[in-house]
Design an enzyme around this catalytic site. Structure first.
Site, PDB file in Angstrom:
ATOM      1  N   LYS A  78       1.432  -0.898   0.072  1.00 30.03           N
ATOM      2  CA  LYS A  78       0.005  -0.235   0.001  1.00 30.03           C
ATOM      3  C   LYS A  78       0.737   1.553   0.219  1.00 30.03           C
ATOM      4  O   LYS A  78       0.834   1.965  -0.761  1.00 30.03           O
ATOM      5  CB  LYS A  78      -0.652   0.013   1.138  1.00 30.03           C
ATOM      6  CG  LYS A  78      -0.789   1.583   1.874  1.00 30.03           C
ATOM      7  CD  LYS A  78      -2.397   1.447   2.878  1.00 30.03           C
ATOM      8  CE  LYS A  78      -2.009   1.379   4.400  1.00 30.03           C
ATOM      9  NZ  LYS A  78      -1.564   3.091   4.304  1.00 30.03           N
ATOM     10  N   ASN A  79       1.752   1.580   0.436  1.00 28.20           N
ATOM     11  CA  ASN A  79       2.783   2.300   1.615  1.00 28.20           C
ATOM     12  C   ASN A  79       3.562   3.062   0.163  1.00 28.20           C
ATOM     13  O   ASN A  79       4.165   3.516   0.195  1.00 28.20           O
ATOM     14  CB  ASN A  79       3.307   2.263   2.097  1.00 28.20           C
ATOM     15  CG  ASN A  79       2.679   2.480   4.105  1.00 28.20           C
ATOM     16  OD1 ASN A  79       0.802   3.106   3.209  1.00 28.20           O
ATOM     17  ND2 ASN A  79       2.446   2.697   4.926  1.00 28.20           N
ATOM     18  N   CYS A 104      -4.939  12.263  13.411  1.00 33.29           N
ATOM     19  CA  CYS A 104      -5.566  11.036  13.053  1.00 33.29           C
ATOM     20  C   CYS A 104      -5.218   9.824  14.044  1.00 33.29           C
ATOM     21  O   CYS A 104      -4.351  10.965  16.037  1.00 33.29           O
ATOM     22  CB  CYS A 104      -4.435  10.392  11.907  1.00 33.29           C
ATOM     23  SG  CYS A 104      -3.007   9.532  12.107  1.00 33.29           S
ATOM     24  N   ARG A 108       0.966  14.351  13.760  1.00 33.83           N
ATOM     25  CA  ARG A 108       1.508  14.035  12.341  1.00 33.83           C
ATOM     26  C   ARG A 108       0.999  15.096  11.357  1.00 33.83           C
ATOM     27  O   ARG A 108       0.637  15.385  10.576  1.00 33.83           O
ATOM     28  CB  ARG A 108       0.619  13.345  11.384  1.00 33.83           C
ATOM     29  CG  ARG A 108       1.104  11.866  12.514  1.00 33.83           C
ATOM     30  CD  ARG A 108       0.211  10.512  11.985  1.00 33.83           C
ATOM     31  NE  ARG A 108       1.018  10.147  10.687  1.00 33.83           N
ATOM     32  CZ  ARG A 108       0.345   8.912  10.411  1.00 33.83           C
ATOM     33  NH1 ARG A 108      -0.795   8.420   9.582  1.00 33.83           N
ATOM     34  NH2 ARG A 108       0.965   8.670   9.013  1.00 33.83           N
ATOM     35  N   ASP A 153       5.091   0.504  12.344  1.00 31.18           N
ATOM     36  CA  ASP A 153       3.490  -0.356  11.938  1.00 31.18           C
ATOM     37  C   ASP A 153       3.795  -1.489  11.970  1.00 31.18           C
ATOM     38  O   ASP A 153       2.701  -2.304  11.466  1.00 31.18           O
ATOM     39  CB  ASP A 153       3.994  -0.135   9.864  1.00 31.18           C
ATOM     40  CG  ASP A 153       3.490   1.408   9.552  1.00 31.18           C
ATOM     41  OD1 ASP A 153       3.418   1.905  10.258  1.00 31.18           O
ATOM     42  OD2 ASP A 153       4.027   1.284   8.215  1.00 31.18           O
ATOM     43  N   ARG A 156      -8.407  -0.494   4.826  1.00 31.55           N
ATOM     44  CA  ARG A 156      -7.911   0.751   4.234  1.00 31.55           C
ATOM     45  C   ARG A 156      -6.762   0.236   3.647  1.00 31.55           C
ATOM     46  O   ARG A 156      -5.854   0.433   2.799  1.00 31.55           O
ATOM     47  CB  ARG A 156      -7.500   1.974   5.386  1.00 31.55           C
ATOM     48  CG  ARG A 156      -8.625   2.571   5.730  1.00 31.55           C
ATOM     49  CD  ARG A 156      -8.225   3.480   6.181  1.00 31.55           C
ATOM     50  NE  ARG A 156      -7.176   4.692   5.966  1.00 31.55           N
ATOM     51  CZ  ARG A 156      -5.811   5.375   5.806  1.00 31.55           C
ATOM     52  NH1 ARG A 156      -6.803   5.736   7.199  1.00 31.55           N
ATOM     53  NH2 ARG A 156      -5.250   5.793   5.688  1.00 31.55           N
TER      54      ARG A 156
HETATM   55  N1  EPU Z   1       6.813  14.638  11.436  1.00 30.11           N
HETATM   56  C1  EPU Z   1       6.947  15.597  11.087  1.00 30.11           C
HETATM   57  N2  EPU Z   1       6.146  17.079   9.786  1.00 30.11           N
HETATM   58  C2  EPU Z   1       6.065  16.379   8.968  1.00 30.11           C
HETATM   59  C3  EPU Z   1       6.608  15.152   8.882  1.00 30.11           C
HETATM   60  C4  EPU Z   1       6.590  13.753   9.683  1.00 30.11           C
HETATM   61  O1  EPU Z   1       7.519  16.045  12.232  1.00 30.11           O
HETATM   62  O2  EPU Z   1       5.825  17.328   8.327  1.00 30.11           O
HETATM   63  C5  EPU Z   1       7.095  13.544  12.386  1.00 30.11           C
HETATM   64  C6  EPU Z   1       5.836  12.350  12.418  1.00 30.11           C
HETATM   65  O3  EPU Z   1       4.642  13.295  13.231  1.00 30.11           O
HETATM   66  C7  EPU Z   1       6.740  11.110  13.269  1.00 30.11           C
HETATM   67  C8  EPU Z   1       7.014  11.599  12.282  1.00 30.11           C
HETATM   68  O4  EPU Z   1       7.848  12.698  11.027  1.00 30.11           O
HETATM   69  O5  EPU Z   1       6.606  11.482  14.332  1.00 30.11           O
HETATM   70  C9  EPU Z   1       7.725  10.062  11.066  1.00 30.11           C
HETATM   71  O6  EPU Z   1       6.712  10.236  10.348  1.00 30.11           O
HETATM   72  P1  EPU Z   1       6.573  10.335   8.287  1.00 30.11           P
HETATM   73  O7  EPU Z   1       6.462  11.779   7.855  1.00 30.11           O
HETATM   74  O8  EPU Z   1       7.811   9.508   8.213  1.00 30.11           O
HETATM   75  O9  EPU Z   1       5.197   9.126   8.195  1.00 30.11           O
HETATM   76  P2  EPU Z   1       4.766   9.384   7.328  1.00 30.11           P
HETATM   77  O10 EPU Z   1       4.882   9.610   6.098  1.00 30.11           O
HETATM   78  O11 EPU Z   1       3.345  11.035   7.759  1.00 30.11           O
HETATM   79  C10 EPU Z   1       4.374   6.826   6.911  1.00 30.11           C
HETATM   80  C11 EPU Z   1       3.767   5.978   6.472  1.00 30.11           C
HETATM   81  C12 EPU Z   1       3.080   5.062   7.933  1.00 30.11           C
HETATM   82  C13 EPU Z   1       4.454   5.050   8.412  1.00 30.11           C
HETATM   83  C14 EPU Z   1       5.300   6.260   9.207  1.00 30.11           C
HETATM   84  C15 EPU Z   1       5.998   5.896   9.479  1.00 30.11           C
HETATM   85  C16 EPU Z   1       2.762   6.114   4.196  1.00 30.11           C
HETATM   86  C17 EPU Z   1       1.640   6.719   3.088  1.00 30.11           C
HETATM   87  N3  EPU Z   1       2.421   6.254   5.624  1.00 30.11           N
HETATM   88  O12 EPU Z   1       3.862   7.655   7.158  1.00 30.11           O
HETATM   89  O13 EPU Z   1       2.144   3.997   7.327  1.00 30.11           O
HETATM   90  O14 EPU Z   1       3.547   4.563   9.929  1.00 30.11           O
HETATM   91  O15 EPU Z   1       5.558   6.436   7.209  1.00 30.11           O
HETATM   92  O16 EPU Z   1       6.979   4.947   9.164  1.00 30.11           O
HETATM   93  O17 EPU Z   1       3.749   6.130   3.822  1.00 30.11           O
HETATM   94  C18 EPU Z   1      -0.275   2.895   8.123  1.00 30.11           C
HETATM   95  O18 EPU Z   1       0.486   2.095   6.931  1.00 30.11           O
HETATM   96  O19 EPU Z   1       0.062   2.380   8.936  1.00 30.11           O
HETATM   97  C19 EPU Z   1       1.032   3.762   8.542  1.00 30.11           C
HETATM   98  C20 EPU Z   1       0.875   5.001   8.986  1.00 30.11           C
END
Ligand code: EPU
Length: 415
Positions: A22-23, A116, A121, A303, A395
């Site tokens: 998915k990701n 969420c 996030r 995850d 999802r």
């Molecule tokens: N963060 C910030 N500012 C930002 C972006 C991120 O502070 O602008 C923080 C977040 O709050 C978090 C950390 O950085 O504490 C890491 O978050 P990241 O941005 O890496 O997460 P994401 O890109 O929103 C993806 C996956 C998630 C997975 C995380 C961590 C996708 C679509 N989603 O989310 O997947 O948990 O990376 O590996 O790729 C899931 O599939 O269940 C899922 C939540």
């Protein structure tokens, strides 16, 4: 709202096949914005999040058509930069259109995703990066409103290696003028998979899988055909299903190169595996306690935290699980405790005191991976469990209950 009924404890046996990731699929769909030509993706899982992403693509003027596991996306009709709150609130990954829209249209009007169940996030790092590339950004009425005459290459430093942030900046940079360097980039295999697709489309990128990625902007990108990697989190979830039920199953289509941390902990807690052709046989008789600390790749993935917690709730001793990525990713604890687990949370640590048995109960899924942990616990629990709000599971897991039923589990979906 659909729910699951699960009768446990179950023994699983047989073979199952891991679906596409998915990701990895989500950013690849949004990457189609970067070209007028067809992007054809194979091995795309049939999931609610993929449907939501396709709806968003339609909204932008793109076409997105599925035949079995192949998705054909065409953005020659791209005529909107608007990602409405209605779609973005359903799926945070909608933010992945921000970078491509800025690259292709030089403007974006994208709803802020909001918080969420697992944490606040924020997307500040995505926004700061686009600003440093020359995008003017305002936040108005809950929307990111951004425009520019042209995007320039820039040096982007992430103080946290963000997965979708890295993906957004890479997709913005491939059509920007000059060179972009991302420092402290996310190294997750899904980011690497996206970059492989972008390279097939004609992008000039170096350093994927490393913490410094360099992108040399090009004038235009072409279409491409690509097979999405298998889902490493589904793989880990199925491994946990085998261990928590003390069964032996074969899992096919395993992305072995991407699951080192999962495999390592699996063995540490008593899991066994034998490699087979494109897969592995997994199982285990005893569950041993351990310490887990989630981390960015190649560390132990957040995850997989909830699913390992379900397994460790039946370990022979006390485990400690520390969540370092998201500030509120323990919502499943109260539900696992309803099934008879003995888990206490203190700050970002959970102390999991192994119990002899779990017992069936009604529980509520709170997010995607939490739902998976409840399914695992219910497979091992004595008696009947009811898992509510499984739309979270839909999802991100393709036909999980069908796969488990084929392996011998007693699990039914009630509409
Ligand atoms: N963060 C910030 N500012 C930002 C972006 C991120 O502070 O602008 C923080 C977040 O709050 C978090 C950390 O950085 O504490 C890491 O978050 P990241 O941005 O890496 O997460 P994401 O890109 O929103 C993806 C996956 C998630 C997975 C995380 C961590 C996708 C679509 N989603 O989310 O997947 O948990 O990376 O590996 O790729 C899931 O599939 O269940 C899922 C939540």
């Amino acid at each position: 709202m659909d729910r699951f009924i699960v009768e446990g404890p179950t023994k699983l046996k047989g073979t199952t096949v891991v679906s596409g990731s998915k990701n990895a699929s989500l950013p690849m769909i949004s990457a189609a914005i970067l070209t007028d030509e067809d992007v054809v993706l194979h091995n795309v899982p049939d999931l609610m999040d993929i449907d939501t992403m396709c709806k968003l693509m339609f909204q932008l003027g793109c076409n997105c058509g599925r035949k079995k596991d192949t998705l054909r996306i065409n953005c020659s009709g791209l005529d909107s930069d608007f990602a409405p709150y209605d779609l973005v609130r359903k799926m945070r990954a909608s933010i992945l259109v921000f970078g491509p829209l800025m690259a292709r249209l030089h403007s974006a009007h994208v709803s802020l995703p909001g918080g969420c169940a697992i944490g606040v996030r924020p997307v500040n790092l995505h926004i700061n990066a686009i600003k440093s590339m020359g995008g003017k950004v305002e936040i108005e009425n809950g929307y990111i409103i951004s425009e520019t005459d042209k995007l320039n290459g820039s040096t982007v430093y992430f103080d946290i290696p963000t997965v979708t942030g890295t993906e957004n900046v890479v997709m913005a940079a491939v059509l920007a003028e000059g060179k972009t360097i991302i420092k402290n980039a996310a190294r997750e295999p899904e980011v690497v998979d996206l970059i492989k697709l972008l390279k097939k489309m004609g992008a000039k990128i170096e350093g994927e899988g490393e913490s410094v990625i360099e992108i040399e902007g090009v004038k235009s990108l072409k279409g491409a055909e690509y097979t999405v990697m298998a889902d490493r989190i589904e793989t880990g979830t199925l491994m946990c299903a085998a261990l928590i039920t003390h069964s032996e199953i074969e899992i096919k289509n395993v992305p072995l190169y991407a699951i080192d941390a999962i495999l390592d902990k699996f063995i540490e807690i008593g899991g066994k595996y034998i490699l087979t052709d494109n897969g592995m046989i997994v199982g285990g008789e005893y569950i041993k306690p351990t310490l887990i600390k989630t981390a960015v790749y190649p560390g132990f993935p957040t995850d997989m935290q909830a699913q390992f917690m379900a397994v460790l709730s039946l370990a022979n001793g006390t485990s400690i699980i520390e969540e370092t990525i998201f500030e509120n990713r323990f919502m499943h604890v109260a539900e696992l405790n309803r099934l008879g687990a003995n888990i206490i949370v203190s700050g970002n640590k959970a102390v999991v005191e192994g119990v002899e048995n779990l017992v069936g109960a009604s529980v509520m899924a709170t997010d995607l991976r939490a739902s998976a942990s409840l399914v695992l616990a219910a497979l091992a629990a004595h008696g009947k469990s009811e898992i509510l709000r499984i739309y979270h599971l839909d999802r991100g897991y393709e036909k999980l209950e069908e796969k488990l039923t084929q392996l011998g589990a007693k699990i039914w979906r009630v509409k």
